[in-house]
Design an enzyme around this catalytic site. Structure first.
Site, PDB file in Angstrom:
ATOM      1  N   ARG A   1       0.965  -1.241   0.030  1.00  0.00           N
ATOM      2  CA  ARG A   1      -0.116   0.011  -0.118  1.00  0.00           C
ATOM      3  C   ARG A   1       0.773   1.216   0.103  1.00  0.00           C
ATOM      4  O   ARG A   1       0.330   2.269  -0.371  1.00  0.00           O
ATOM      5  CB  ARG A   1      -1.098   0.114   1.205  1.00  0.00           C
ATOM      6  CG  ARG A   1      -2.076  -1.369   0.953  1.00  0.00           C
ATOM      7  CD  ARG A   1      -3.093  -1.327   2.081  1.00  0.00           C
ATOM      8  NE  ARG A   1      -2.733  -1.193   3.503  1.00  0.00           N
ATOM      9  CZ  ARG A   1      -3.376  -1.084   4.569  1.00  0.00           C
ATOM     10  NH1 ARG A   1      -4.793  -0.699   4.248  1.00  0.00           N
ATOM     11  NH2 ARG A   1      -3.013  -1.041   5.431  1.00  0.00           N
TER      12      ARG A   1
ATOM     13  N   GLU B   1       6.247  -8.620  15.267  1.00  0.00           N
ATOM     14  CA  GLU B   1       5.641  -9.229  16.264  1.00  0.00           C
ATOM     15  C   GLU B   1       5.034 -10.820  16.148  1.00  0.00           C
ATOM     16  O   GLU B   1       5.135 -11.376  17.084  1.00  0.00           O
ATOM     17  CB  GLU B   1       4.335  -8.270  16.952  1.00  0.00           C
ATOM     18  CG  GLU B   1       3.156  -8.219  15.865  1.00  0.00           C
ATOM     19  CD  GLU B   1       3.437  -7.214  14.897  1.00  0.00           C
ATOM     20  OE1 GLU B   1       2.649  -6.921  14.264  1.00  0.00           O
ATOM     21  OE2 GLU B   1       4.575  -6.690  14.611  1.00  0.00           O
TER      22      GLU B   1
END
Length: 187
Positions: free
Chosen positions: A74, A111
């Protein structure tokens, strides 16, 4: 007037921020449970809002810019028109394995795993002033890896520009020492 809802509206300042906020859609539990995905496709489909976002991001660029780097995927959508608005080149920063060699690569931790970004080092002349553009600043891993990769190539990162800054996540702290700008802060 072509009949599209926002053709004649000039969006600036708080009106632009409000429109962005209204157009970005929250998608709960995507791509994994507990994550709220920020879907910018309604914003991209609104011609006036999209054009205003591009112009605002370009107007906020710090000083002259030689290249605008956008991260896959994006980030490409925002960075390419910002580069055109600035009269700068566009530098795609790709996921590993998407560019033919030679490439420069930076691995980083997420993460939920690990990832890598790559670029063509021969497209980054030493001393180039580069603005990094992406849609969302969240944990900052991709942006930090991109900055490190650009520094390895001899570029000067003059700033980072985001559409949204998820301020409840530590993204800005991973970019300490760099100018970070976001159109909309999301608490």
């Amino acid at each position: 007037m072509t009949g599209r809802p926002h053709d004649s509206v000039t969006l600036t300042g708080q009106a632009l921020v409000d429109r962005v906020d209204a157009l970005v859609r929250d998608v709960p539990d995507y791509p994994t449970p507990g994550v709220v995905f920020k879907d910018i496709t309604p914003l991209l489909a609104d011609g006036a809002a999209f054009a205003a976002v591009v112009q605002e991001m370009a107007a906020r660029a710090p000083g002259p810019v030689d290249l605008v780097a956008g991260m896959e995927a994006r980030g490409f959508i925002l960075a390419a028109p910002v580069a055109a608005a600035l009269g700068a080149g566009f530098l795609p920063v790709r996921k590993a394995g998407k560019l033919p060699g030679p490439t420069a690569r930076r691995d980083y931790s997420l993460e939920y795993g690990a990832a890598s970004v790559e670029l063509h080092p021969f497209t980054v002349p030493a001393g180039s002033r580069v603005l990094v553009v992406d849609d969302v600043l969240a944990t900052g891993g991709t942006a930090a890896a991109t900055v490190e990769l650009l520094h390895e190539c001899g570029a000067e990162v003059v700033g980072l520009s985001f559409l949204l800054d998820l301020t409840f996540l530590p993204g800005r702290s991973r970019l300490a020492g760099h100018q970070v700008d976001a159109l909309l802060a999301v608490d």
